[in-house]
Design an enzyme around this catalytic site. Structure first.
Site, mmCIF file in Angstrom:
data_model
loop_
_atom_site.group_PDB
_atom_site.id
_atom_site.type_symbol
_atom_site.label_atom_id
_atom_site.label_comp_id
_atom_site.label_asym_id
_atom_site.label_seq_id
_atom_site.Cartn_x
_atom_site.Cartn_y
_atom_site.Cartn_z
ATOM 1 N N HIS A 177 -5.059 2.533 -5.724
ATOM 2 C CA HIS A 177 -5.146 3.805 -6.250
ATOM 3 C C HIS A 177 -5.585 3.679 -7.607
ATOM 4 O O HIS A 177 -5.004 3.926 -8.736
ATOM 5 C CB HIS A 177 -3.316 3.936 -6.424
ATOM 6 C CG HIS A 177 -2.710 4.403 -5.273
ATOM 7 N ND1 HIS A 177 -1.284 4.425 -5.060
ATOM 8 C CD2 HIS A 177 -3.153 4.516 -4.076
ATOM 9 C CE1 HIS A 177 -0.987 4.553 -3.977
ATOM 10 N NE2 HIS A 177 -1.876 4.764 -3.174
ATOM 11 N N HIS A 187 0.955 8.488 -3.930
ATOM 12 C CA HIS A 187 -0.430 8.083 -3.369
ATOM 13 C C HIS A 187 -1.576 8.954 -3.664
ATOM 14 O O HIS A 187 -1.272 10.415 -3.097
ATOM 15 C CB HIS A 187 -0.087 7.704 -1.778
ATOM 16 C CG HIS A 187 0.739 6.621 -1.603
ATOM 17 N ND1 HIS A 187 0.347 5.602 -0.677
ATOM 18 C CD2 HIS A 187 2.256 6.602 -1.799
ATOM 19 C CE1 HIS A 187 1.561 4.834 -0.854
ATOM 20 N NE2 HIS A 187 2.631 5.480 -1.478
#
Length: 564
Positions: free
Chosen positions: A497, A541
């Site tokens: 991420h 996410h």
């Protein structure tokens, strides 16, 4: 083929595809070029939903990056994968579609001084983006998922929703969480993710959704070129006029938008002479503009696994994953109509975000800057995350076939305060940069990692869970601070991420490189729009944030250039 366009976008991941699609479909139909370094990713078999975990390991679709040895993780080098090819990382990610906390977006708006990024406006863009399929399997109660139509869109280009089939032990697992004191959340994408939910996927009817879906049908004024890695932008003084690939130059009459990601944007910029001047000089690169913030500020989420073998019959995994013929037959069924085990196994997960009540009283939290404390303590911002039903057997070398009847959880810590770096290691523009995310790099990061793992044991050690355990596959040796932290050091993984290396900020913010209109400050005609500019580490996410970042940039460009 034309070499001049109105707009050139570099990178076809969620942000780049969203910018390209938004601009190309504007009513005045500007000429748009989208350049992708990798291939077309056209093979439908690359979209098998249940194989999302192995598609990730396809070397043709993955840049294959690694971190530098991590000082606080016993010198380990960690996987730092990024997607390569049309769709970018959306073509190889794990299919989690979560949008995070409304308080994250309010913080984004505050940090950049622009209400365009506030939650009500961001939520409207999410709704316009998604085609949400909220149906549950007929055997699954709405107790586990009850999304409100007002929080979702139904006409967008990106198909997201619940798996059409669930593994038999998923609903009982959610019940165990509830019994252990973890509340259920009927919709983790409402703006408040707190609680235990059923995963919303970036997929539909067994097929992965990717950013390339935003480009279909392809507008006639949009040109997409794959296998076209951009080495640098072309500058005339302090104006960007185009880009250079390894074989050709392309020119933009209006703007170049970099959407190559948090790891690749700094590479393109630095090899164009835009970046920290002293660092560029180390590698004999000309300095067109000194921007110290470029390549700084790298942030990420991290996780570690917990797994146990289970009693016979308590999961349905071993008969499937342990049988090559069953998996092959399931693939034929998937090819026929998108149904069957490959639209079930590893497609539906339990997912939850939680606060740790004791965290805010710790010394490490109290020593944070006041603004950071306010954000971490905001009502909808979680401190950590748990995912259940992760297929860990694909990630542990030599995983024993007899262990396939297992249960696995991943524990993530959130709002890491460490700021990593993305730096040059060569004057060759084709050589990757060095990536140092500084995992576990601050006292707060180490504290929240320990407390997240400790709090996760409320479920992992509950009677409702342990009654089906046989033996531990992976987990810490004990529950002391030292043992929990040592486990993190030995097993930590990036969540991929990566955020913040060309950060957005207010005028005068020395840690920022772009303004709230995505303009790279000091260079005319050059914008950056993807996770590299996002000034918050969103509580989710982040593929969703990448999509909405691209949508937001397109809106701003359409308005500025009068394209609507």
């Amino acid at each position: 083929m034309a070499s001049s366009y109105d707009f050139i976008i570099v990178g076809s991941g969620p942000s780049g595809s969203a910018v390209a699609a938004g601009l190309a479909r504007a009513s005045k139909k500007p000429r748009v070029l989208l350049l992708e370094a990798g291939g077309k990713n056209e093979d439908k078999s690359l979209r098998v939903d249940g194989q999302r975990w192995t598609t990730f390991q396809n070397k043709d679709m993955n840049w294959g990056y690694q971190t530098t040895p991590q000082e606080n993780c016993n010198g380990r080098e960690c996987d730092y994968s990024r997607g390569k090819g049309l769709g970018g990382s959306s073509a190889i990610n794990f299919g989690v579609y979560s949008i995070g906390a409304r308080d994250d977006y309010e913080e984004w708006a505050r940090l950049v001084g622009d209400d365009f990024f506030s939650w009500p406006k961001i939520q409207q863009r999410y709704k316009a983006l998604e085609n949400f399929h909220g149906e549950l399997p007929s055997t699954v109660s709405k107790k586990y998922a009850a999304p409100k139509p007002a929080d979702h869109g139904s006409t967008g280009p990106l198909r997201v929703g619940y798996a059409a089939e669930f593994e038999s032990d998923l609903p009982p697992m959610l019940d165990v969480f509830e019994q252990a004191g973890f509340p259920l959340n009927p919709d983790h994408n409402s703006g408040n993710p707190l609680g235990m939910s059923v995963l919303i996927n970036s997929s539909h009817r067994g097929t992965r959704s990717t950013a390339s879906d935003l480009l279909e049908p392809l507008p006639e004024n949009l040109t997409v070129l794959s296998n076209s890695p951009v080495l640098r932008v072309i500058l005339e003084g302090k104006k960007c006029v185009g880009v250079e690939t390894d074989t050709q130059k392309y020119y933009a009459t209006k703007e170049v938008i970099l959407s190559a990601g948090s790891l690749n944007n700094p590479q393109i910029l630095m090899h164009s002479g835009v970046g920290p001047a002293d660092h560029l000089k180390e590698f004999d690169l000309p300095v067109a503009l000194d921007v110290p913030a470029i390549g700084q500020g790298l942030r990420d989420h991290m996780f570690c696994p917990l797994a146990w073998t289970r009693t016979e019959g308590s999961t349905a995994r071993a008969p499937f994953y342990g049988d090559e013929k069953a998996m092959a037959d399931a693939l034929e069924q998937w090819k026929f109509d998108g149904t069957g085990p490959w639209s079930k196994f590893a497609c539906e997960l339990g997912i939850g975000w939680f606060k740790i009540p004791s965290l805010t009283s710790t010394k490490e939290f109290q020593e944070l800057p006041e603004a950071d404390k306010r954000h971490i303590d905001a009502p909808t911002v979680p401190h950590y995350e748990i995912i259940t039903h992760f297929p860990i057997h694909w990630f542990i070398p030599g995983f024993a076939k007899e262990n396939l009847n297992y249960s696995c959880m991943l524990v993530f810590y959130y709002n890491a305060q460490a700021r990593g770096t993305v730096t040059l290691q060569s004057s060759d523009p084709k050589t990757p940069l060095k990536f140092d995310p500084k995992f576990l790099g601050t006292p707060y990061d180490r504290r929240v990692a320990v407390e997240s793992l400790r709090d996760a044991f409320r479920i992992a050690k509950s009677d409702g869970y342990t009654k089906d355990n046989v033996s531990q596959i992976v987990g810490p040796a004990g529950d002391s601070d030292e043992e929990l932290l040592d486990y993190w050091k030995n097993t930590i993984s990036s969540s991929w991420h990566m955020t913040g290396t060309v950060k957005m900020g207010k005028k005068g913010d020395k840690a920022a490189a772009v303004d709230s209109d995505f303009r790279l400050v000091g260079i005319e005609g050059l914008r950056v729009a993807d996770m590299s500019v996002v000034p918050i580490l969103a509580s989710c996410h982040v593929q969703s944030v990448a999509y909405v970042t691209g949508v937001t940039c397109a809106e701003k460009l359409i308005k500025e250039y009068g394209l609507a």
